[in-house]
Motif scaffolding. Structure first.
Motif, mmCIF file in Angstrom:
data_model
loop_
_atom_site.group_PDB
_atom_site.id
_atom_site.type_symbol
_atom_site.label_atom_id
_atom_site.label_comp_id
_atom_site.label_asym_id
_atom_site.label_seq_id
_atom_site.Cartn_x
_atom_site.Cartn_y
_atom_site.Cartn_z
ATOM 1 N N VAL A 1 42.514 39.657 28.864
ATOM 2 C CA VAL A 1 43.179 39.546 30.163
ATOM 3 C C VAL A 1 42.179 39.028 31.183
ATOM 4 C CG1 VAL A 1 42.705 41.967 30.802
ATOM 5 C CG2 VAL A 1 44.616 40.760 31.868
ATOM 6 N N ARG A 2 42.673 38.230 32.110
ATOM 7 C CA ARG A 2 41.849 37.806 33.244
ATOM 8 C C ARG A 2 42.698 37.836 34.504
ATOM 9 N NH1 ARG A 2 41.626 32.128 35.016
ATOM 10 N NH2 ARG A 2 43.265 31.012 33.911
ATOM 11 N N ASP A 3 42.064 38.248 35.580
ATOM 12 C CA ASP A 3 42.734 38.307 36.874
ATOM 13 C C ASP A 3 42.768 36.899 37.459
ATOM 14 O OD1 ASP A 3 43.713 40.268 39.054
ATOM 15 O OD2 ASP A 3 42.339 38.936 40.124
ATOM 16 N N LEU A 4 43.854 36.547 38.126
ATOM 17 C CA LEU A 4 43.996 35.215 38.727
ATOM 18 C C LEU A 4 43.804 35.291 40.243
ATOM 19 C CD1 LEU A 4 47.055 33.961 36.628
ATOM 20 C CD2 LEU A 4 44.631 33.439 36.286
ATOM 21 N N ASN A 5 42.730 35.956 40.660
ATOM 22 C CA ASN A 5 42.416 36.139 42.086
ATOM 23 C C ASN A 5 43.560 36.821 42.834
ATOM 24 O OD1 ASN A 5 39.842 34.922 41.910
ATOM 25 N ND2 ASN A 5 40.838 32.918 41.884
ATOM 26 N N SER A 6 44.113 37.842 42.222
ATOM 27 C CA SER A 6 45.226 38.565 42.832
ATOM 28 C C SER A 6 44.746 39.394 44.022
ATOM 29 C CB SER A 6 45.873 39.492 41.797
ATOM 30 O OG SER A 6 44.949 40.473 41.385
ATOM 31 N N SER A 7 45.674 39.709 44.902
ATOM 32 C CA SER A 7 45.337 40.504 46.089
ATOM 33 C C SER A 7 44.984 41.946 45.749
ATOM 34 C CB SER A 7 46.510 40.515 47.074
ATOM 35 O OG SER A 7 46.787 39.213 47.506
ATOM 36 N N ASN A 8 45.743 42.556 44.852
ATOM 37 C CA ASN A 8 45.562 43.975 44.549
ATOM 38 C C ASN A 8 44.835 44.245 43.244
ATOM 39 O OD1 ASN A 8 46.745 45.063 46.919
ATOM 40 N ND2 ASN A 8 48.722 44.401 46.140
ATOM 41 N N GLY A 9 44.373 43.211 42.574
ATOM 42 C CA GLY A 9 43.521 43.372 41.410
ATOM 43 C C GLY A 9 44.219 43.775 40.128
ATOM 44 N N THR A 10 43.435 43.667 39.063
ATOM 45 C CA THR A 10 43.856 44.048 37.726
ATOM 46 C C THR A 10 42.776 44.961 37.167
ATOM 47 O OG1 THR A 10 44.915 41.878 37.460
ATOM 48 C CG2 THR A 10 44.528 43.155 35.459
ATOM 49 N N LYS A 11 43.182 46.045 36.541
ATOM 50 C CA LYS A 11 42.221 46.990 35.958
ATOM 51 C C LYS A 11 42.518 47.175 34.481
ATOM 52 C CE LYS A 11 41.590 49.723 40.159
ATOM 53 N NZ LYS A 11 41.719 51.061 40.754
ATOM 54 N N VAL A 12 41.466 47.454 33.724
ATOM 55 C CA VAL A 12 41.607 47.831 32.320
ATOM 56 C C VAL A 12 40.943 49.184 32.156
ATOM 57 C CG1 VAL A 12 41.031 47.271 29.937
ATOM 58 C CG2 VAL A 12 41.676 45.439 31.514
ATOM 59 N N ASN A 13 41.712 50.151 31.723
ATOM 60 C CA ASN A 13 41.232 51.531 31.558
ATOM 61 C C ASN A 13 40.543 52.039 32.827
ATOM 62 O OD1 ASN A 13 42.205 51.476 28.911
ATOM 63 N ND2 ASN A 13 40.274 50.686 28.128
ATOM 64 N N GLY A 14 41.098 51.670 33.972
ATOM 65 C CA GLY A 14 40.594 52.157 35.259
ATOM 66 C C GLY A 14 39.497 51.327 35.881
ATOM 67 N N ALA A 15 38.940 50.340 35.165
ATOM 68 C CA ALA A 15 37.849 49.519 35.697
ATOM 69 C C ALA A 15 38.407 48.170 36.147
ATOM 70 C CB ALA A 15 36.767 49.315 34.639
ATOM 71 N N ARG A 16 38.115 47.828 37.404
ATOM 72 C CA ARG A 16 38.606 46.566 37.965
ATOM 73 C C ARG A 16 37.953 45.380 37.269
ATOM 74 N NH1 ARG A 16 40.827 45.775 43.608
ATOM 75 N NH2 ARG A 16 41.150 43.542 43.711
ATOM 76 N N LEU A 17 38.755 44.362 36.982
ATOM 77 C CA LEU A 17 38.246 43.170 36.309
ATOM 78 C C LEU A 17 37.459 42.290 37.270
ATOM 79 C CD1 LEU A 17 41.264 41.869 34.182
ATOM 80 C CD2 LEU A 17 39.291 43.163 33.414
ATOM 81 N N SER A 18 36.319 41.819 36.808
ATOM 82 C CA SER A 18 35.565 40.812 37.562
ATOM 83 C C SER A 18 35.393 39.568 36.702
ATOM 84 C CB SER A 18 34.203 41.375 37.974
ATOM 85 O OG SER A 18 33.485 41.792 36.835
ATOM 86 N N ALA A 19 35.774 39.676 35.425
ATOM 87 C CA ALA A 19 35.688 38.564 34.483
ATOM 88 C C ALA A 19 36.733 38.818 33.395
ATOM 89 C CB ALA A 19 34.282 38.516 33.871
ATOM 90 N N PRO A 20 37.068 37.801 32.610
ATOM 91 C CA PRO A 20 38.005 38.045 31.505
ATOM 92 C C PRO A 20 37.477 39.156 30.602
ATOM 93 C CG PRO A 20 37.661 35.698 31.793
ATOM 94 C CD PRO A 20 36.672 36.390 32.687
ATOM 95 N N ARG A 21 38.410 39.937 30.045
ATOM 96 C CA ARG A 21 38.002 41.082 29.230
ATOM 97 C C ARG A 21 38.880 41.178 27.998
ATOM 98 N NH1 ARG A 21 38.773 46.253 27.843
ATOM 99 N NH2 ARG A 21 37.194 47.842 28.196
ATOM 100 N N PRO A 22 38.260 41.349 26.818
ATOM 101 C CA PRO A 22 39.049 41.567 25.605
ATOM 102 C C PRO A 22 39.746 42.920 25.667
ATOM 103 C CG PRO A 22 36.681 41.623 25.126
ATOM 104 C CD PRO A 22 36.825 41.324 26.567
ATOM 105 N N LEU A 23 40.890 42.997 25.013
ATOM 106 C CA LEU A 23 41.695 44.218 25.020
ATOM 107 C C LEU A 23 41.819 44.790 23.617
ATOM 108 C CD1 LEU A 23 44.554 42.869 27.291
ATOM 109 C CD2 LEU A 23 42.823 44.547 27.948
ATOM 110 N N LYS A 24 41.560 46.067 23.490
ATOM 111 C CA LYS A 24 41.776 46.767 22.228
ATOM 112 C C LYS A 24 43.192 47.327 22.229
ATOM 113 C CE LYS A 24 38.579 49.868 21.954
ATOM 114 N NZ LYS A 24 37.419 50.757 21.917
ATOM 115 N N PRO A 25 43.803 47.465 21.059
ATOM 116 C CA PRO A 25 45.130 48.087 21.019
ATOM 117 C C PRO A 25 45.083 49.468 21.690
ATOM 118 C CG PRO A 25 44.590 47.132 18.881
ATOM 119 C CD PRO A 25 43.348 47.048 19.731
ATOM 120 N N GLY A 26 46.041 49.698 22.591
ATOM 121 C CA GLY A 26 46.102 50.969 23.302
ATOM 122 C C GLY A 26 45.443 50.951 24.666
ATOM 123 N N ASP A 27 44.694 49.892 24.991
ATOM 124 C CA ASP A 27 44.083 49.808 26.321
ATOM 125 C C ASP A 27 45.165 49.822 27.396
ATOM 126 O OD1 ASP A 27 41.452 49.765 25.532
ATOM 127 O OD2 ASP A 27 41.175 47.604 25.798
#
Length: 149
Positions: free
Chosen positions: A58-84
């Motif tokens: 997943v990667r954030d597209l400069n959204s206003s309210n952000g994208t988080k994975v497991n509670g951590a805000r994305l600053s770069a694309p991040r791989p996702l494990k099943p269940g994340d």
């Protein structure tokens, strides 16, 4: 990868799962997004999910309210494990997909906790200074304070 379901986003707290049928898939409020989420706190083009080498990222597209994975805000694309858990603004989804054992091991290596970088002086980290113990730093500090008196 077209029209092949390889996973789904499952809303945390209940709701219909969203099938992941192609890559990449954009998520956002715009009707042109692959997954349209009509909520006011979600940006028009919020984030993007991509499937490659057997796993989703997943990667954030400069959204206003952000994208988080497991509670951590994305600053770069991040791989996702099943269940994340992916939080898109305040909407939470769990990603579910099947990955083989080799892919799961690679994912564990990619998303392992980063090394603590603030606990070690930069010159020490670069190998340009000898590591010192906390005791030697304290005694040096005391020596400086005594000399100043």
């Amino acid at each position: 990868m077209s029209d092949y379901i390889n996973g789904e986003l499952v809303p945390v707290g209940g709701g219909d799962p969203i099938p992941l049928i192609r890559s990449p898939m954009t998520l956002g409020r715009r009707e042109s997004c692959d997954i349209c989420l009509q909520f006011p706190n979600i940006s028009g083009m919020h984030c993007e999910l991509s499937y490659r080498d057997g796993y989703w990222s997943v990667r954030d597209l400069n959204s206003s309210n952000g994208t988080k994975v497991n509670g951590a805000r994305l600053s770069a694309p991040r791989p996702l494990k099943p269940g994340d858990e992916i939080a898109i603004a305040k909407r939470k989804y769990a990603i579910q997909y099947t990955a083989d054992d080799a892919t799961l091991r690679r994912l564990d290596e990619m998303v392992s906790e980063p090394e603590e970088i603030w606990g070690v002086p930069l010159l020490e980290k670069a190998g340009l200074a000898n590591p010192r113990s906390a005791d030697s730093r304290r005694s040096e500090s005391r020596r400086i304070n005594l000399e100043e008196d």
